[in-house]
Write a protein that holds these residues in place. Structure first.
Motif, PDB file in Angstrom:
ATOM      1  N   ALA A  14       0.835  -1.206   0.000  1.00 14.07           N
ATOM      2  CA  ALA A  14       0.000   0.000   0.000  1.00 14.07           C
ATOM      3  C   ALA A  14       0.868   1.254   0.000  1.00 14.07           C
ATOM      4  O   ALA A  14       0.593   2.221  -0.720  1.00 14.07           O
ATOM      5  CB  ALA A  14      -0.934  -0.003   1.209  1.00 14.07           C
ATOM      6  N   ASP A  15       1.940   1.246   0.811  1.00 20.27           N
ATOM      7  CA  ASP A  15       2.867   2.379   0.800  1.00 20.27           C
ATOM      8  C   ASP A  15       3.523   2.526  -0.568  1.00 20.27           C
ATOM      9  O   ASP A  15       3.678   3.641  -1.088  1.00 20.27           O
ATOM     10  CB  ASP A  15       3.948   2.189   1.868  1.00 20.27           C
ATOM     11  N   ALA A  16       3.914   1.397  -1.157  1.00 19.66           N
ATOM     12  CA  ALA A  16       4.543   1.439  -2.477  1.00 19.66           C
ATOM     13  C   ALA A  16       3.565   1.972  -3.527  1.00 19.66           C
ATOM     14  O   ALA A  16       3.969   2.703  -4.443  1.00 19.66           O
ATOM     15  CB  ALA A  16       5.037   0.039  -2.865  1.00 19.66           C
ATOM     16  N   GLU A  17       2.287   1.602  -3.397  1.00 18.24           N
ATOM     17  CA  GLU A  17       1.289   2.114  -4.343  1.00 18.24           C
ATOM     18  C   GLU A  17       1.232   3.637  -4.315  1.00 18.24           C
ATOM     19  O   GLU A  17       1.164   4.293  -5.361  1.00 18.24           O
ATOM     20  CB  GLU A  17      -0.091   1.548  -4.027  1.00 18.24           C
ATOM     21  N   LEU A  18       1.267   4.200  -3.103  1.00 22.21           N
ATOM     22  CA  LEU A  18       1.221   5.658  -2.979  1.00 22.21           C
ATOM     23  C   LEU A  18       2.415   6.311  -3.671  1.00 22.21           C
ATOM     24  O   LEU A  18       2.268   7.340  -4.345  1.00 22.21           O
ATOM     25  CB  LEU A  18       1.179   6.057  -1.508  1.00 22.21           C
ATOM     26  N   ILE A  19       3.587   5.727  -3.520  1.00 26.36           N
ATOM     27  CA  ILE A  19       4.783   6.288  -4.153  1.00 26.36           C
ATOM     28  C   ILE A  19       4.683   6.171  -5.672  1.00 26.36           C
ATOM     29  O   ILE A  19       4.987   7.115  -6.412  1.00 26.36           O
ATOM     30  CB  ILE A  19       6.047   5.582  -3.621  1.00 26.36           C
ATOM     31  N   GLY A  20       4.239   5.012  -6.159  1.00 27.42           N
ATOM     32  CA  GLY A  20       4.062   4.842  -7.600  1.00 27.42           C
ATOM     33  C   GLY A  20       3.027   5.785  -8.161  1.00 27.42           C
ATOM     34  O   GLY A  20       3.193   6.336  -9.267  1.00 27.42           O
ATOM     35  N   LEU A  21       1.945   6.002  -7.424  1.00 25.55           N
ATOM     36  CA  LEU A  21       0.901   6.923  -7.868  1.00 25.55           C
ATOM     37  C   LEU A  21       1.423   8.352  -7.922  1.00 25.55           C
ATOM     38  O   LEU A  21       1.152   9.094  -8.881  1.00 25.55           O
ATOM     39  CB  LEU A  21      -0.295   6.832  -6.922  1.00 25.55           C
ATOM     40  N   ALA A  22       2.171   8.754  -6.900  1.00 25.02           N
ATOM     41  CA  ALA A  22       2.743  10.103  -6.903  1.00 25.02           C
ATOM     42  C   ALA A  22       3.638  10.308  -8.111  1.00 25.02           C
ATOM     43  O   ALA A  22       3.608  11.358  -8.766  1.00 25.02           O
ATOM     44  CB  ALA A  22       3.527  10.345  -5.609  1.00 25.02           C
ATOM     45  N   ASP A  23       4.431   9.304  -8.435  1.00 27.46           N
ATOM     46  CA  ASP A  23       5.325   9.397  -9.589  1.00 27.46           C
ATOM     47  C   ASP A  23       4.541   9.559 -10.887  1.00 27.46           C
ATOM     48  O   ASP A  23       4.842  10.433 -11.698  1.00 27.46           O
ATOM     49  CB  ASP A  23       6.217   8.162  -9.651  1.00 27.46           C
ATOM     50  N   GLU A  24       3.526   8.725 -11.075  1.00 25.69           N
ATOM     51  CA  GLU A  24       2.758   8.809 -12.314  1.00 25.69           C
ATOM     52  C   GLU A  24       2.006  10.131 -12.409  1.00 25.69           C
ATOM     53  O   GLU A  24       1.919  10.727 -13.490  1.00 25.69           O
ATOM     54  CB  GLU A  24       1.782   7.642 -12.408  1.00 25.69           C
ATOM     55  N   ALA A  25       1.464  10.601 -11.293  1.00 24.32           N
ATOM     56  CA  ALA A  25       0.729  11.862 -11.301  1.00 24.32           C
ATOM     57  C   ALA A  25       1.640  13.027 -11.667  1.00 24.32           C
ATOM     58  O   ALA A  25       1.278  13.902 -12.464  1.00 24.32           O
ATOM     59  CB  ALA A  25       0.083  12.101  -9.941  1.00 24.32           C
ATOM     60  N   LEU A  26       2.849  13.061 -11.105  1.00 22.63           N
ATOM     61  CA  LEU A  26       3.783  14.142 -11.416  1.00 22.63           C
ATOM     62  C   LEU A  26       4.253  14.061 -12.860  1.00 22.63           C
ATOM     63  O   LEU A  26       4.347  15.081 -13.561  1.00 22.63           O
ATOM     64  CB  LEU A  26       4.972  14.095 -10.464  1.00 22.63           C
ATOM     65  N   ARG A  27       4.559  12.864 -13.316  1.00 19.48           N
ATOM     66  CA  ARG A  27       4.979  12.712 -14.705  1.00 19.48           C
ATOM     67  C   ARG A  27       3.865  13.128 -15.664  1.00 19.48           C
ATOM     68  O   ARG A  27       4.131  13.699 -16.728  1.00 19.48           O
ATOM     69  CB  ARG A  27       5.384  11.261 -14.976  1.00 19.48           C
ATOM     70  N   GLY A  28       2.631  12.858 -15.290  1.00 20.67           N
ATOM     71  CA  GLY A  28       1.512  13.254 -16.127  1.00 20.67           C
ATOM     72  C   GLY A  28       1.398  14.758 -16.305  1.00 20.67           C
ATOM     73  O   GLY A  28       0.816  15.234 -17.282  1.00 20.67           O
ATOM     74  N   GLN A  29       1.955  15.514 -15.357  1.00 18.61           N
ATOM     75  CA  GLN A  29       1.949  16.974 -15.463  1.00 18.61           C
ATOM     76  C   GLN A  29       3.235  17.514 -16.089  1.00 18.61           C
ATOM     77  O   GLN A  29       3.404  18.733 -16.177  1.00 18.61           O
ATOM     78  CB  GLN A  29       1.752  17.592 -14.075  1.00 18.61           C
ATOM     79  N   GLY A  30       4.118  16.625 -16.503  1.00 16.86           N
ATOM     80  CA  GLY A  30       5.348  17.058 -17.161  1.00 16.86           C
ATOM     81  C   GLY A  30       6.536  17.194 -16.240  1.00 16.86           C
ATOM     82  O   GLY A  30       7.598  17.667 -16.653  1.00 16.86           O
ATOM     83  N   CYS A  31       6.392  16.799 -14.980  1.00 16.20           N
ATOM     84  CA  CYS A  31       7.500  16.858 -14.023  1.00 16.20           C
ATOM     85  C   CYS A  31       8.300  15.567 -14.154  1.00 16.20           C
ATOM     86  O   CYS A  31       7.801  14.489 -13.828  1.00 16.20           O
ATOM     87  CB  CYS A  31       6.950  17.022 -12.612  1.00 16.20           C
ATOM     88  N   ALA A  32       9.538  15.666 -14.631  1.00 16.15           N
ATOM     89  CA  ALA A  32      10.301  14.451 -14.932  1.00 16.15           C
ATOM     90  C   ALA A  32      11.612  14.349 -14.169  1.00 16.15           C
ATOM     91  O   ALA A  32      12.318  13.347 -14.290  1.00 16.15           O
ATOM     92  CB  ALA A  32      10.599  14.398 -16.430  1.00 16.15           C
ATOM     93  N   THR A  33      11.957  15.358 -13.361  1.00 13.17           N
ATOM     94  CA  THR A  33      13.260  15.353 -12.691  1.00 13.17           C
ATOM     95  C   THR A  33      13.116  15.302 -11.170  1.00 13.17           C
ATOM     96  O   THR A  33      14.070  15.607 -10.454  1.00 13.17           O
ATOM     97  CB  THR A  33      14.074  16.600 -13.081  1.00 13.17           C
ATOM     98  N   HIS A  34      11.952  14.912 -10.689  1.00 10.74           N
ATOM     99  CA  HIS A  34      11.740  14.856  -9.244  1.00 10.74           C
ATOM    100  C   HIS A  34      12.442  13.641  -8.648  1.00 10.74           C
ATOM    101  O   HIS A  34      12.750  12.680  -9.343  1.00 10.74           O
ATOM    102  CB  HIS A  34      10.243  14.803  -8.924  1.00 10.74           C
TER     103      HIS A  34
END
Length: 456
Positions: A156-176
């Motif tokens: 569940a914790d890993a899901e949150l991290i994966g979701l945060a990554d996909e959400a940021l990438r979806g907005q064009g943030c690629a260097t976080h």
């Protein structure tokens, strides 16, 4: 009295420059362009969350202070904006944190719409209001976030991290990059050392500064020596790539079982990330000496950083005791995207957000009619302007009507309103004339002139 005249085509407005109209400390207005961009970012994030099964909720803006305060630490309770409810004398607080509100919402529904064993995935977009901690601090925080209730697993914790990554990438943030910690490390160590409160505060301060030499001296002064002292001081150095966790678990063994369990849990989260969200692993850092969030989170603590922002673009973690404060013993984890921080990062990276550009626009302007124009002719002029605007909107354009504008004034206003198309309607004798103009790189160019006659 200092006064400045602002001339417009319709009237002459008088602005009293001596009148001061300040905002409270920490408050900011949102102007059209940034507001449109913020809405596009928020909607994009929510679409990603919903694609992962998170359902949107809208927590109340007002809460009873006693209820909201159960989920806040002492410092955050002091920053709540409060007032007395008329008629009841109850103390009301403006929303300062969504997580306690989600905890209350879920706990109220256990046994009803929330059954035993249910996993609840919820998302939200909200503005938080807090008394600013300093002159440059924000009073309003704009967030889009998620809460995952009912699953206490590392996955569940890993899901949150994966979701945060996909959400940021979806907005064009690629260097976080992701900073991962576990509050159980510091909590377990303090339980093992049994230091007085003043010593605990000093220990946490030195860990926050990564001051190994000062921490070692302080531990010696407190009588913490040998393997225990060495293990405690080593926390200043245990930050970096996840591969350090295996050796860290052995190195920190003298600090007691609580610390070992926390490190093992982090290893399990990292393993779940590698298996289910492999793209995140290469940008993941861990910090076993992290002390922030110690009083709020019960397990994993997450921060996401991106170039261009001085604040984390994402904050989150696990808070398994939060729902128990509202009468439901359920594990929970979540995160919030700080929209101000994310927008700073996107602007620094030169990223254009999908949906931030306004639709193309046609401004419909009505010239001042001649004084001799009849009432019926004036009514027809307005009706034809309304028809022109309706037709533009039917073709997918933004369109509106402005009145009492000469051609040059109408073109200048269209420039200010980012309208590349202009319909200018005027009365010529007993006729209504529609002139359509288009803004090109070289300036305004007339596209079409249409004449219509009136019987009045």
């Amino acid at each position: 009295m200092a006064k400045a005249e602002v001339k417009a085509a319709k009237t002459t407005a008088i602005v009293d420059a001596s009148v001061f109209n300040p905002l409270p400390t920490g408050a900011r207005d949102g102007l059209p362009g940034p507001t449109r961009r913020r809405r596009a970012v928020s909607e994009g994030l929510l679409r990603t969350f919903e694609a992962w099964g998170y359902r949107e909720v809208a927590p109340a803006l007002l809460e009873y202070f006693e209820v909201l305060g159960r989920g806040l630490d002492d410092a955050m309770r002091e920053r709540c904006v409060r007032f007395i409810e008329a008629g009841t004398g109850e103390l009301i607080a403006l929303r300062s944190d969504v997580t306690p509100q989600i905890a209350r919402m879920v706990a109220q529904r256990v046994g009803g719409s929330v059954q035993a064993g249910d996993a609840m995935r919820l998302c939200y977009a909200a503005t938080l209001v807090r008394l600013p901690a300093g002159h440059y601090d924000r009073a309003e925080l704009h967030q889009v976030g998620v809460e995952y209730v009912g699953d206490g697993s590392p996955e569940a914790d890993a899901e949150l991290i994966g979701l945060a990554d996909e959400a940021l990438r979806g907005q064009g943030c690629a260097t976080h990059r992701f900073d991962l910690a576990h509050t159980g490390v510091i909590r377990g160590m303090l339980a093992e050392l049994e230091l007085p409160p003043a010593a605990e505060r000093e220990l946490r301060g030195r860990l926050a500064r990564k001051d190994r030499e000062g921490l070692s001296a302080a531990l010696e002064r407190w009588g913490v020596r040998g393997k225990v002292g060495e293990a405690a001081a080593s926390l200043c150095d245990l930050h970096g790539e996840p591969k350090l966790l295996a050796a860290a678990e052995r190195k920190l063994a003298p600090l007691g079982p609580g610390v070992g369990e926390a490190v093992a849990r982090l290893r399990a989260v990292v393993a779940a990330l590698a298996a289910e969200h492999p793209g995140v692993h290469e940008r993941l850092l861990v910090d076993l000496g992290e002390v922030r969030g110690f009083d709020y989170y019960t397990g994993m603590r997450l921060r996401v950083w991106a170039p261009g922002s001085s604040e984390p673009v994402v904050r989150g973690g696990r808070y398994d005791d939060m729902l128990a404060r509202y009468g439901a013993s359920l594990p929970a984890t979540g995160f919030a995207v700080d929209l101000d921080a994310l927008e700073e990062a996107l602007l620094a990276a030169g990223v254009s957000v999908e949906g931030e550009q306004a639709l193309a626009a046609r401004m419909v302007a009505i010239a001042p009619p001649p004084k001799r124009a009849s009432k019926a002719l004036r009514a027809q002029l307005r009706a034809e302007a309304a028809a022109e605007a309706r037709g533009a909107r039917a073709r997918g354009l933004r369109a509106w009507i402005d009145t009492e504008l000469g051609l040059e004034a109408a073109q200048a206003m269209a420039d200010r309103r980012d309208a590349a198309r202009l319909s200018w309607l005027r009365v010529d004798g007993r006729e209504i004339v529609r002139e359509r103009w288009r803004r090109r790189a070289s300036g305004w160019r007339q596209e079409k002139v249409m004449h219509g006659s009136s019987n009045t």
